[in-house]
Design a protein around this motif. Structure first.
Motif, PDB file in Angstrom:
ATOM      1  N   PRO A 188       9.118  13.345   0.738  1.00 22.90           N
ATOM      2  CA  PRO A 188       8.495  12.028   0.539  1.00 22.90           C
ATOM      3  C   PRO A 188       8.728  11.112   1.731  1.00 22.90           C
ATOM      4  N   LEU A 189       7.684  10.331   2.069  1.00 25.58           N
ATOM      5  CA  LEU A 189       7.775   9.393   3.186  1.00 25.58           C
ATOM      6  C   LEU A 189       7.095   8.099   2.769  1.00 25.58           C
ATOM      7  N   ALA A 190       7.736   6.979   3.060  1.00 18.47           N
ATOM      8  CA  ALA A 190       7.186   5.684   2.656  1.00 18.47           C
ATOM      9  C   ALA A 190       7.369   4.644   3.744  1.00 18.47           C
ATOM     10  N   ILE A 191       6.499   3.631   3.699  1.00 21.28           N
ATOM     11  CA  ILE A 191       6.644   2.407   4.489  1.00 21.28           C
ATOM     12  C   ILE A 191       7.022   1.301   3.513  1.00 21.28           C
ATOM     13  N   ALA A 192       8.072   0.550   3.836  1.00 20.67           N
ATOM     14  CA  ALA A 192       8.520  -0.552   2.986  1.00 20.67           C
ATOM     15  C   ALA A 192       8.391  -1.866   3.747  1.00 20.67           C
ATOM     16  N   VAL A 193       7.875  -2.894   3.068  1.00 20.90           N
ATOM     17  CA  VAL A 193       7.775  -4.237   3.636  1.00 20.90           C
ATOM     18  C   VAL A 193       8.670  -5.154   2.810  1.00 20.90           C
ATOM     19  N   PHE A 194       9.710  -5.686   3.436  1.00 20.99           N
ATOM     20  CA  PHE A 194      10.722  -6.470   2.737  1.00 20.99           C
ATOM     21  C   PHE A 194      10.406  -7.959   2.816  1.00 20.99           C
ATOM     22  N   PRO A 195      10.554  -8.697   1.695  1.00 19.74           N
ATOM     23  CA  PRO A 195      10.262 -10.128   1.706  1.00 19.74           C
ATOM     24  C   PRO A 195      11.429 -10.982   2.190  1.00 19.74           C
ATOM     25  N   GLU A 196      11.090 -12.143   2.750  1.00 17.74           N
ATOM     26  CA  GLU A 196      12.058 -13.191   3.098  1.00 17.74           C
ATOM     27  C   GLU A 196      13.231 -12.643   3.913  1.00 17.74           C
ATOM     28  N   GLU A 197      12.907 -11.821   4.936  1.00 19.17           N
ATOM     29  CA  GLU A 197      13.963 -11.272   5.793  1.00 19.17           C
ATOM     30  C   GLU A 197      14.637 -12.356   6.617  1.00 19.17           C
ATOM     31  N   GLU A 198      13.851 -13.302   7.094  1.00 24.69           N
ATOM     32  CA  GLU A 198      14.405 -14.339   7.966  1.00 24.69           C
ATOM     33  C   GLU A 198      15.219 -15.380   7.201  1.00 24.69           C
ATOM     34  N   GLY A 199      14.982 -15.514   5.900  1.00 27.70           N
ATOM     35  CA  GLY A 199      15.682 -16.537   5.142  1.00 27.70           C
ATOM     36  C   GLY A 199      15.225 -17.942   5.455  1.00 27.70           C
ATOM     37  N   SER A 200      14.034 -18.086   6.022  1.00 26.54           N
ATOM     38  CA  SER A 200      13.577 -19.399   6.461  1.00 26.54           C
ATOM     39  C   SER A 200      13.266 -20.333   5.301  1.00 26.54           C
ATOM     40  N   ARG A 201      12.923 -19.785   4.155  1.00 24.67           N
ATOM     41  CA  ARG A 201      12.559 -20.642   3.027  1.00 24.67           C
ATOM     42  C   ARG A 201      13.766 -20.966   2.149  1.00 24.67           C
TER      43      ARG A 201
ATOM     44  N   ARG B 272      -5.457   4.481   4.472  1.00 22.53           N
ATOM     45  CA  ARG B 272      -4.845   5.736   4.922  1.00 22.53           C
ATOM     46  C   ARG B 272      -4.487   6.654   3.755  1.00 22.53           C
ATOM     47  N   GLY B 273      -4.904   6.261   2.552  1.00 22.48           N
ATOM     48  CA  GLY B 273      -4.644   7.085   1.378  1.00 22.48           C
ATOM     49  C   GLY B 273      -3.225   6.999   0.853  1.00 22.48           C
ATOM     50  N   LEU B 274      -2.485   5.955   1.280  1.00 23.66           N
ATOM     51  CA  LEU B 274      -1.111   5.801   0.806  1.00 23.66           C
ATOM     52  C   LEU B 274      -1.110   5.126  -0.556  1.00 23.66           C
ATOM     53  N   ASP B 275      -0.140   5.466  -1.372  1.00 17.09           N
ATOM     54  CA  ASP B 275      -0.007   4.923  -2.724  1.00 17.09           C
ATOM     55  C   ASP B 275       0.842   3.652  -2.648  1.00 17.09           C
ATOM     56  N   VAL B 276       0.241   2.492  -2.905  1.00 11.85           N
ATOM     57  CA  VAL B 276       0.897   1.206  -2.697  1.00 11.85           C
ATOM     58  C   VAL B 276       1.306   0.587  -4.029  1.00 11.85           C
ATOM     59  N   HIS B 277       2.535   0.067  -4.078  1.00  9.26           N
ATOM     60  CA  HIS B 277       2.936  -0.752  -5.214  1.00  9.26           C
ATOM     61  C   HIS B 277       3.989  -1.754  -4.759  1.00  9.26           C
ATOM     62  N   ARG B 278       4.101  -2.843  -5.507  1.00  6.23           N
ATOM     63  CA  ARG B 278       5.091  -3.875  -5.242  1.00  6.23           C
ATOM     64  C   ARG B 278       6.139  -3.811  -6.336  1.00  6.23           C
ATOM     65  N   ASP B 279       7.411  -3.721  -5.940  1.00  8.32           N
ATOM     66  CA  ASP B 279       8.449  -3.554  -6.953  1.00  8.32           C
ATOM     67  C   ASP B 279       8.936  -4.895  -7.482  1.00  8.32           C
ATOM     68  N   ARG B 280       9.881  -4.863  -8.390  1.00  9.65           N
ATOM     69  CA  ARG B 280      10.336  -6.073  -9.085  1.00  9.65           C
ATOM     70  C   ARG B 280      11.083  -7.033  -8.168  1.00  9.65           C
ATOM     71  N   ASN B 281      11.543  -6.575  -6.998  1.00  7.52           N
ATOM     72  CA  ASN B 281      12.195  -7.450  -6.021  1.00  7.52           C
ATOM     73  C   ASN B 281      11.231  -7.968  -4.957  1.00  7.52           C
ATOM     74  N   GLY B 282       9.956  -7.664  -5.120  1.00  3.35           N
ATOM     75  CA  GLY B 282       8.959  -8.151  -4.173  1.00  3.35           C
ATOM     76  C   GLY B 282       8.778  -7.277  -2.956  1.00  3.35           C
ATOM     77  N   ILE B 283       9.411  -6.113  -2.910  1.00  9.85           N
ATOM     78  CA  ILE B 283       9.252  -5.179  -1.794  1.00  9.85           C
ATOM     79  C   ILE B 283       7.967  -4.386  -1.998  1.00  9.85           C
ATOM     80  N   VAL B 284       7.150  -4.288  -0.960  1.00 10.91           N
ATOM     81  CA  VAL B 284       5.907  -3.528  -1.032  1.00 10.91           C
ATOM     82  C   VAL B 284       6.158  -2.133  -0.460  1.00 10.91           C
ATOM     83  N   TRP B 285       5.813  -1.117  -1.246  1.00  9.57           N
ATOM     84  CA  TRP B 285       6.017   0.282  -0.854  1.00  9.57           C
ATOM     85  C   TRP B 285       4.663   0.961  -0.684  1.00  9.57           C
ATOM     86  N   ALA B 286       4.534   1.747   0.368  1.00 15.35           N
ATOM     87  CA  ALA B 286       3.334   2.553   0.593  1.00 15.35           C
ATOM     88  C   ALA B 286       3.781   3.987   0.834  1.00 15.35           C
TER      89      ALA B 286
END
Length: 403
Positions: free
Chosen positions: A112-125, A45-59
């Motif tokens: 600016p508009l972004a989609i963020a994907v957060f890691p380990e939300e459930e805390g299952s690990r 979709r032409g979004l600029d993707v990067h993963r930050d130092r906390n493991g969050i993926v930003w688009a």
């Protein structure tokens, strides 16, 4: 059709648990495959993707510019053990679909508009829910987080290194938070509120205060066949007494919830009296003072149950999140954008609740016709998934013009 159901179908086999549902733990193989899936869709979709130092993926549709102007949406991709297909991934797929809807309308965001994907939300690990958002917001000490240990004996620091992240870099990200004007998370409803209201989408009002406590009962390991019943110091029996008492304590308090969903005996042999039993208590109530009172009663009940069996108990707090009332001004703007959507509270925790301490946050819930969550029975009808994505697009478009 917004394509939400199609996107979720693409990941239906990733992390499937042979016992039923999904087992998608943070920083594991399924998590990496899901991140690759998201990155592929975002880049297409032409979004600029990067993963930050906390493991969050930003688009990013438009990269951050002036401080405090970005509109962010998104959710998570990990699951509880045996979890359903929608808890987390629905919000991620809907965010991608919302971008498509806005583009199809000829609407480009004014900020600016972004989609963020957060890691380990459930805390299952690692036992701490919303780990990525907690690290970002400074809601957990990085050293404490890095020392968390999973069932295999690996620390979070170990897992991060294997996953391509530098453990020493994790922690509060003030610069990223300062860029954000607001965060809106879409999520499957984890109850029957929308079913009872006959509505497909709701605006989140509040999150119940909740926490997790690890109970450890130490007794005496021994032989199941040679140890007389009168000579036993059996922590499993003490744990059984305690679990029943915890249920009864919560039942006696209106609106309280207390759950023991995980129990681990050591060493765990069929013909062995355990030397130690650990179990975890999840407790929730809208009034944080009542939650504290409930846990105080749990401590007393556990101590009494342990003493009755000649055992000793300890109770350790692993996480505690106070009740969150979502930002009133942001909710009002969502009501303007979605005038037919009711407001609903939830008993489930979310990244939006953690981030609410630092930035204005809000949530949208999509109807779950079964009312069941954290289970393979969790469900969202395709038509409701489309309505949810359109509602998110309406919300993002309105916020881009008004924040």
């Amino acid at each position: 059709m917004t394509g939400v159901a199609r996107m979720l179908g693409e990941i239906a086999s990733i992390g499937a648990d042979p016992r039923g549902g999904y087992a998608r733990v943070g920083y594991g193989p399924a998590d990496r495959e899901l991140r690759e899936w998201f990155t592929g869709h975002a880049e297409a979709r032409g979004l600029d993707v990067h993963r930050d130092r906390n493991g969050i993926v930003w688009a990013w549709w438009r990269p951050p510019g002036a401080s405090g102007t970005a509109i962010v949406t998104g959710s998570h991709l990990d699951s509880v053990p045996g979890g359903g297909a929608y808890d987390g991934p629905l919000g991620v797929a809907s965010a991608l679909a919302a971008v498509d809807v806005l583009r199809a309308r000829g609407e480009a965001p004014d900020r600016p508009l972004a989609i963020a994907v957060f890691p380990e939300e459930e805390g299952s690990r690692f036992g701490l829910a919303c780990l990525g958002s907690r690290l970002m917001a400074g809601a957990v000490d990085p050293d404490r987080a890095l020392a968390l240990v999973d069932r295999e004996g690996d620390t979070l620091a170990d897992a991060l290194r294997r996953d391509g992240l530098e453990p020493g870099a994790v922690g509060p990200d003030r610069a990223a938070l300062d860029d954000i004007a607001c965060f809106v998370e879409l999520h499957v409803e984890q109850g029957r509120g929308l079913v009872d209201l006959g509505q497909p989408v709701a605006i989140g009002a509040a999150i119940l205060g909740h926490g997790r406590w690890r109970v450890t009962i130490d007794g005496q390991g021994n032989h199941a066949g040679t140890t007389l019943m009168s000579d036993r110091r059996d922590p499993m029996v003490a744990a059984a007494r305690a679990v029943i008492e915890i249920r009864d304590l919560a039942r006696a308090i209106p609106d309280a919830r207390a759950t023991v969903g995980r129990i681990e005996p050591v060493p765990g042999g069929t013909n062995v009296i355990a030397s130690r039993v650990s179990f975890w208590v999840d407790a929730r109530h809208p009034d944080d003072a009542v939650t504290a009172m409930l846990i105080a009663s749990v401590r007393d009940a556990v101590a009494t149950a342990a003493a009755a069996e000649g055992c000793v108990a300890t109770v350790h707090e692993e996480s505690l999140s106070p009740t969150v009332d979502f930002d009133r001004s942001l909710r009002e703007r969502l009501r303007d954008a979605l005038p037919d959507a009711p407001e609903l509270g939830t008993g489930a925790g979310h990244d939006a609740g953690v981030l609410a301490e630092r930035i204005p946050t809000a949530m949208l819930f999509v109807r779950n016709p079964t009312g069941v969550s954290h289970s393979p029975e969790e469900l969202v009808d395709d038509a409701d998934a489309d309505l949810g994505a359109v509602a998110l697009a309406d919300a993002l478009g309105a916020l881009s013009r008004s924040v």
